[in-house]
Motif scaffolding. Sequence first.
Motif, PDB file in Angstrom:
ATOM      1  N   PHE A   5     -19.549  -1.144  -5.468  1.00 48.16           N
ATOM      2  CA  PHE A   5     -18.532  -2.118  -5.125  1.00 48.16           C
ATOM      3  C   PHE A   5     -17.738  -2.507  -6.358  1.00 48.16           C
ATOM      4  O   PHE A   5     -18.292  -2.761  -7.420  1.00 48.16           O
ATOM      5  CB  PHE A   5     -19.170  -3.368  -4.510  1.00 48.16           C
ATOM      6  CG  PHE A   5     -20.054  -3.058  -3.345  1.00 48.16           C
ATOM      7  CD1 PHE A   5     -19.519  -2.599  -2.157  1.00 48.16           C
ATOM      8  CD2 PHE A   5     -21.426  -3.194  -3.444  1.00 48.16           C
ATOM      9  CE1 PHE A   5     -20.328  -2.293  -1.085  1.00 48.16           C
ATOM     10  CE2 PHE A   5     -22.241  -2.896  -2.367  1.00 48.16           C
ATOM     11  CZ  PHE A   5     -21.690  -2.441  -1.191  1.00 48.16           C
ATOM     12  N   CYS A   8     -12.021  -7.553  -6.709  1.00 48.31           N
ATOM     13  CA  CYS A   8     -10.576  -7.692  -6.521  1.00 48.31           C
ATOM     14  C   CYS A   8      -9.919  -7.755  -7.882  1.00 48.31           C
ATOM     15  O   CYS A   8     -10.031  -8.762  -8.585  1.00 48.31           O
ATOM     16  CB  CYS A   8     -10.255  -8.968  -5.739  1.00 48.31           C
ATOM     17  SG  CYS A   8     -10.748  -8.921  -4.037  1.00 48.31           S
ATOM     18  N   ILE A  24     -15.639 -11.498  -5.665  1.00 43.23           N
ATOM     19  CA  ILE A  24     -16.483 -10.850  -4.669  1.00 43.23           C
ATOM     20  C   ILE A  24     -17.876 -11.455  -4.789  1.00 43.23           C
ATOM     21  O   ILE A  24     -18.613 -11.174  -5.731  1.00 43.23           O
ATOM     22  CB  ILE A  24     -16.551  -9.330  -4.885  1.00 43.23           C
ATOM     23  CG1 ILE A  24     -15.151  -8.730  -4.956  1.00 43.23           C
ATOM     24  CG2 ILE A  24     -17.356  -8.678  -3.757  1.00 43.23           C
ATOM     25  CD1 ILE A  24     -14.335  -8.947  -3.725  1.00 43.23           C
ATOM     26  N   GLN A  27     -21.560  -8.169  -0.903  1.00 40.67           N
ATOM     27  CA  GLN A  27     -21.125  -7.105  -0.006  1.00 40.67           C
ATOM     28  C   GLN A  27     -22.323  -6.244   0.382  1.00 40.67           C
ATOM     29  O   GLN A  27     -23.327  -6.214  -0.323  1.00 40.67           O
ATOM     30  CB  GLN A  27     -20.092  -6.203  -0.672  1.00 40.67           C
ATOM     31  CG  GLN A  27     -18.862  -6.892  -1.186  1.00 40.67           C
ATOM     32  CD  GLN A  27     -17.946  -5.898  -1.858  1.00 40.67           C
ATOM     33  OE1 GLN A  27     -17.692  -4.828  -1.323  1.00 40.67           O
ATOM     34  NE2 GLN A  27     -17.475  -6.225  -3.039  1.00 40.67           N
ATOM     35  N   ALA A  60      -8.709  -3.873   1.161  1.00 38.25           N
ATOM     36  CA  ALA A  60      -9.888  -3.151   0.684  1.00 38.25           C
ATOM     37  C   ALA A  60      -9.720  -1.667   0.995  1.00 38.25           C
ATOM     38  O   ALA A  60      -9.303  -1.307   2.094  1.00 38.25           O
ATOM     39  CB  ALA A  60     -11.145  -3.684   1.365  1.00 38.25           C
ATOM     40  N   GLU A  76      -8.191   2.094   4.642  1.00 38.11           N
ATOM     41  CA  GLU A  76      -7.742   0.849   4.022  1.00 38.11           C
ATOM     42  C   GLU A  76      -7.844  -0.278   5.039  1.00 38.11           C
ATOM     43  O   GLU A  76      -7.415  -0.133   6.185  1.00 38.11           O
ATOM     44  CB  GLU A  76      -6.310   0.965   3.506  1.00 38.11           C
ATOM     45  CG  GLU A  76      -5.826  -0.294   2.791  1.00 38.11           C
ATOM     46  CD  GLU A  76      -4.461  -0.129   2.154  1.00 38.11           C
ATOM     47  OE1 GLU A  76      -3.487  -0.658   2.728  1.00 38.11           O
ATOM     48  OE2 GLU A  76      -4.372   0.531   1.108  1.00 38.11           O
ATOM     49  N   LEU A 105     -16.230   0.415  -2.260  1.00 38.62           N
ATOM     50  CA  LEU A 105     -15.143  -0.460  -1.844  1.00 38.62           C
ATOM     51  C   LEU A 105     -14.409  -0.968  -3.074  1.00 38.62           C
ATOM     52  O   LEU A 105     -15.031  -1.444  -4.030  1.00 38.62           O
ATOM     53  CB  LEU A 105     -15.673  -1.666  -1.059  1.00 38.62           C
ATOM     54  CG  LEU A 105     -15.977  -1.478   0.428  1.00 38.62           C
ATOM     55  CD1 LEU A 105     -17.241  -0.651   0.617  1.00 38.62           C
ATOM     56  CD2 LEU A 105     -16.137  -2.836   1.100  1.00 38.62           C
ATOM     57  N   THR A 106     -13.082  -0.833  -3.063  1.00 40.49           N
ATOM     58  CA  THR A 106     -12.252  -1.418  -4.118  1.00 40.49           C
ATOM     59  C   THR A 106     -11.221  -2.325  -3.456  1.00 40.49           C
ATOM     60  O   THR A 106     -10.889  -2.159  -2.278  1.00 40.49           O
ATOM     61  CB  THR A 106     -11.542  -0.339  -4.952  1.00 40.49           C
ATOM     62  OG1 THR A 106     -10.739   0.475  -4.089  1.00 40.49           O
ATOM     63  CG2 THR A 106     -12.553   0.548  -5.673  1.00 40.49           C
ATOM     64  N   PHE A 107     -10.709  -3.293  -4.219  1.00 41.51           N
ATOM     65  CA  PHE A 107      -9.819  -4.299  -3.658  1.00 41.51           C
ATOM     66  C   PHE A 107      -8.576  -4.454  -4.522  1.00 41.51           C
ATOM     67  O   PHE A 107      -8.635  -4.412  -5.739  1.00 41.51           O
ATOM     68  CB  PHE A 107     -10.530  -5.653  -3.565  1.00 41.51           C
ATOM     69  CG  PHE A 107     -11.734  -5.641  -2.682  1.00 41.51           C
ATOM     70  CD1 PHE A 107     -12.951  -5.198  -3.164  1.00 41.51           C
ATOM     71  CD2 PHE A 107     -11.644  -6.049  -1.377  1.00 41.51           C
ATOM     72  CE1 PHE A 107     -14.076  -5.172  -2.357  1.00 41.51           C
ATOM     73  CE2 PHE A 107     -12.754  -6.042  -0.562  1.00 41.51           C
ATOM     74  CZ  PHE A 107     -13.973  -5.600  -1.053  1.00 41.51           C
TER      75      PHE A 107
END
Length: 255
Positions: A5, A8, A24, A27, A60, A76, A105-107
């Motif tokens: 993870f 943001c 974050i 998650q 995300a 996305e 997951l990237t934000f």
Amino acid sequence: MAALFAGCGADEPAPKKGLKPLVIKEQTSSVTQGTGGFVVTWAGVISNPNRWHFGENVAATVVGKDAAGKEVVRTEQPLDAVPPSGALRFSGQAMASAKPAQVKLTFTPAKWRRAARIPSAFVPFPVSAANTEKLGNGSYLVTGAVANPYQKAATSLVVTALLRDKDGRLLGGASTYVDDVRAGTPRRFVLTVDGLNAAGPVARTEVAARTWGSSARPYEELALSGAAVPTTGKPKTPPFVNDRGNQAMPEDHRP
């Protein structure tokens, strides 16, 4: 299955002087066999440390790769606006062509909007009569009712349920929509949390509702209408004969 993870804008500076990036908090993700492939499910909590600003237009990106490093799923998910000094509980689901060995997951960083009202005006949407029932095969049915504390009707709310173990660890979650929620008339919701067959026993369910959309405008319009007179009335909609869950999918386009 490993899960990685990224926060943001973890590598981004604060967007404005004095404003802090979204955080974050937690998650989780899971992969289960589906009828048309593998189902990748994720859930989490993002918090906004800024007292006077909404975090808007956050998205995300979810990427799953197999053991050989080949990408087998990419999607996305636009996230809803995060209120000042508040939190966003989110969930999503996507299909993968092969079983991912790793999900990341990237934000994107948030865009900031100064709130039109003081932070205390953005009160939460009350949730009542929440109940969690184990269905088997790692699935849980969550039902309850959500109310609107404002004078203006809420056109559309997103209800998210997060399931936790006895130590409070996040196991999974799911979301659904509830439309036309008027003051004094709680609306029932029903959803199914899947993909927990490899997780430990569920000890607690955390349910929260929020306005739908990447913009703060729906929440601000409700807050500007003023608070409704408190009510203790029961939901006026009849219970479901047979509750069947549904989920808000990440490909939904949010305003």
